[in-house]
Design a protein around this motif. Structure first.
Motif, PDB file in Angstrom:
ATOM      1  N   UNK A 239     -49.894 -62.501  25.736  1.00  0.00           N
ATOM      2  CA  UNK A 239     -50.205 -63.380  27.472  1.00  0.00           C
ATOM      3  C   UNK A 239     -48.741 -63.351  28.263  1.00  0.00           C
ATOM      4  N   UNK A 240     -48.007 -62.531  27.331  1.00  0.00           N
ATOM      5  CA  UNK A 240     -46.649 -62.373  27.941  1.00  0.00           C
ATOM      6  C   UNK A 240     -45.920 -60.971  28.578  1.00  0.00           C
ATOM      7  N   UNK A 241     -46.481 -60.597  29.501  1.00  0.00           N
ATOM      8  CA  UNK A 241     -46.596 -59.397  29.912  1.00  0.00           C
ATOM      9  C   UNK A 241     -45.049 -59.344  30.180  1.00  0.00           C
ATOM     10  N   UNK A 242     -44.987 -58.236  30.056  1.00  0.00           N
ATOM     11  CA  UNK A 242     -43.547 -57.375  30.612  1.00  0.00           C
ATOM     12  C   UNK A 242     -43.854 -55.952  31.322  1.00  0.00           C
ATOM     13  N   UNK A 243     -42.636 -55.331  31.924  1.00  0.00           N
ATOM     14  CA  UNK A 243     -42.537 -54.270  31.941  1.00  0.00           C
ATOM     15  C   UNK A 243     -41.282 -53.840  31.665  1.00  0.00           C
ATOM     16  N   UNK A 244     -41.273 -51.818  31.636  1.00  0.00           N
ATOM     17  CA  UNK A 244     -40.681 -51.347  30.957  1.00  0.00           C
ATOM     18  C   UNK A 244     -38.814 -51.693  31.193  1.00  0.00           C
ATOM     19  N   UNK A 245     -38.111 -51.731  30.222  1.00  0.00           N
ATOM     20  CA  UNK A 245     -36.690 -52.714  30.885  1.00  0.00           C
ATOM     21  C   UNK A 245     -35.846 -51.029  30.743  1.00  0.00           C
ATOM     22  N   UNK A 246     -36.003 -49.734  31.846  1.00  0.00           N
ATOM     23  CA  UNK A 246     -35.705 -48.878  31.354  1.00  0.00           C
ATOM     24  C   UNK A 246     -33.983 -48.985  31.220  1.00  0.00           C
ATOM     25  N   UNK A 247     -33.349 -49.551  31.173  1.00  0.00           N
ATOM     26  CA  UNK A 247     -32.161 -49.848  31.833  1.00  0.00           C
ATOM     27  C   UNK A 247     -31.690 -49.995  30.357  1.00  0.00           C
ATOM     28  N   UNK A 248     -32.501 -49.785  29.148  1.00  0.00           N
ATOM     29  CA  UNK A 248     -32.206 -50.297  28.053  1.00  0.00           C
ATOM     30  C   UNK A 248     -31.680 -49.451  27.257  1.00  0.00           C
ATOM     31  N   UNK A 249     -32.705 -47.703  27.921  1.00  0.00           N
ATOM     32  CA  UNK A 249     -32.237 -46.107  27.149  1.00  0.00           C
ATOM     33  C   UNK A 249     -30.183 -46.348  27.877  1.00  0.00           C
ATOM     34  N   UNK A 250     -30.346 -46.880  29.301  1.00  0.00           N
ATOM     35  CA  UNK A 250     -29.071 -45.912  28.967  1.00  0.00           C
ATOM     36  C   UNK A 250     -27.649 -46.515  28.004  1.00  0.00           C
ATOM     37  N   UNK A 251     -27.972 -47.835  28.367  1.00  0.00           N
ATOM     38  CA  UNK A 251     -27.037 -48.791  26.914  1.00  0.00           C
ATOM     39  C   UNK A 251     -27.275 -47.987  25.960  1.00  0.00           C
ATOM     40  N   UNK A 252     -28.303 -48.584  25.084  1.00  0.00           N
ATOM     41  CA  UNK A 252     -28.642 -48.354  23.815  1.00  0.00           C
ATOM     42  C   UNK A 252     -29.092 -47.590  23.451  1.00  0.00           C
ATOM     43  N   UNK A 253     -28.425 -46.751  23.476  1.00  0.00           N
ATOM     44  CA  UNK A 253     -28.005 -45.350  22.676  1.00  0.00           C
ATOM     45  C   UNK A 253     -26.677 -44.707  21.887  1.00  0.00           C
ATOM     46  N   UNK A 254     -27.066 -43.356  21.162  1.00  0.00           N
ATOM     47  CA  UNK A 254     -25.172 -43.028  20.486  1.00  0.00           C
ATOM     48  C   UNK A 254     -24.895 -42.530  21.708  1.00  0.00           C
TER      49      UNK A 254
ATOM     50  N   UNK B 222     -25.407 -47.978  14.575  1.00  0.00           N
ATOM     51  CA  UNK B 222     -24.353 -46.548  15.179  1.00  0.00           C
ATOM     52  C   UNK B 222     -24.792 -47.253  16.495  1.00  0.00           C
ATOM     53  N   UNK B 223     -25.586 -47.429  17.147  1.00  0.00           N
ATOM     54  CA  UNK B 223     -25.811 -47.544  18.443  1.00  0.00           C
ATOM     55  C   UNK B 223     -25.022 -48.276  19.391  1.00  0.00           C
ATOM     56  N   UNK B 224     -24.687 -49.701  18.026  1.00  0.00           N
ATOM     57  CA  UNK B 224     -23.737 -50.934  18.508  1.00  0.00           C
ATOM     58  C   UNK B 224     -22.553 -50.141  18.821  1.00  0.00           C
ATOM     59  N   UNK B 225     -22.110 -48.896  17.657  1.00  0.00           N
ATOM     60  CA  UNK B 225     -20.938 -48.880  17.381  1.00  0.00           C
ATOM     61  C   UNK B 225     -20.511 -47.710  19.034  1.00  0.00           C
ATOM     62  N   UNK B 226     -21.903 -47.245  19.454  1.00  0.00           N
ATOM     63  CA  UNK B 226     -21.097 -46.080  20.258  1.00  0.00           C
ATOM     64  C   UNK B 226     -21.113 -46.925  21.498  1.00  0.00           C
ATOM     65  N   UNK B 227     -21.920 -47.898  21.685  1.00  0.00           N
ATOM     66  CA  UNK B 227     -21.555 -49.136  22.664  1.00  0.00           C
ATOM     67  C   UNK B 227     -20.513 -49.647  23.014  1.00  0.00           C
TER      68      UNK B 227
END
Length: 247
Positions: free
Chosen positions: A232-247, A26-31
């Motif tokens: 031991x492979x740290x990442x910080x949250x990728x806030x931009x995912x929320x902007x794009x990966x949505x319906x 559903x989110x892929x279609x929306x993107x």
């Protein structure tokens, strides 16, 4: 690609088993709808259409028709090269369901080339492509599937998975081409800052990206939450995912 503007355009994806829920489709279609201008059809080849939005045409995954005892796992995408894929005709852009579309997809349908795929990220001298994003004419390469079916033991011994076999097969025919560098970057290799910057800088969208590919360590919700599946492979949250990966 001559006549591309007049040909019907299809977005293809696959969902089988329980690794990905309907929200991924559903989110892929929306993107895609936000980033691809003009008309297109969106087709999901799946074994379970429950929960998938009505704009998506759900069709069965064609059987690979392998000999008894040989698993189809790891080779399922080859079914897209059926001589007659549910009667579909035109140009198909295949997308993995766990990608994140961040830019225009229009040029992925007009970029010259018979068969286009992502070039290998780690070993650019190799022929092998990454099949998270590939484009082809429906019904134009039935020999890909036919050869696999008739030489399945040989192919499975020589190649690790479908993308290695597919790339080699079409390269030998002179039909293999790659997307321009930067269009389909890897989240793992191109978005996450190098150590030790990854501890205080969040992953970023690489310049020029159209589709960010998630493979190996993260899915989009993991990236959004700042999780990796390796210690031991740290990442910080990728806030931009929320902007794009949505319906």
């Amino acid at each position: 690609m001559p006549g591309a503007a007049a040909r019907q355009r299809h977005i293809l994806c696959m969902k089988w088993g329980n690794k990905y829920g309907p929200e991924y489709v559903n989110r892929l279609y929306a993107m895609v709808r936000r980033h691809l201008s003009g008309d297109f059809s969106f087709v999901c080849l799946t074994d379970d259409a429950v929960g998938i939005r009505s704009e998506v045409r759900c069709l069965p995954i064609p059987a690979l028709d392998l000999p008894p005892g040989i698993p189809e796992r790891g080779w399922t995408k080859l079914a897209t090269f059926s001589a007659d894929l549910h009667g579909l005709r035109g140009t198909a852009l295949f997308l993995d369901v766990d990608v994140v579309v961040v830019g225009s997809l229009d040029e992925l349908f007009t970029q010259p080339g018979d068969f286009l795929i992502i070039h290998d990220y780690k070993r650019p001298r190799r022929v092998t492509g990454n099949s998270s994003v590939y484009r082809f004419e429906l019904g134009a390469h039935p020999d890909v599937l036919e050869y696999f079916r008739s030489h399945v033991q040989e192919v499975r011994q020589r190649f690790r998975n479908e993308q290695a076999y597919l790339s080699d097969f079409l390269h030998r025919q002179g039909r293999l081409a790659y997307w321009p560098s930067g269009w389909c970057p890897s989240f793992k290799y191109h978005s996450i800052p190098r150590w030790p910057l990854n501890y205080w800088q969040p992953p970023a969208i690489p310049p020029g990206a159209r589709i960010v590919i998630f493979h190996g360590e993260c899915n989009p919700p993991d990236a959004l939450a700042g999780r990796r599946n390796r210690r031991f492979r740290h990442i910080r949250p990728a806030a931009w995912v929320a902007e794009h990966w949505r319906e």
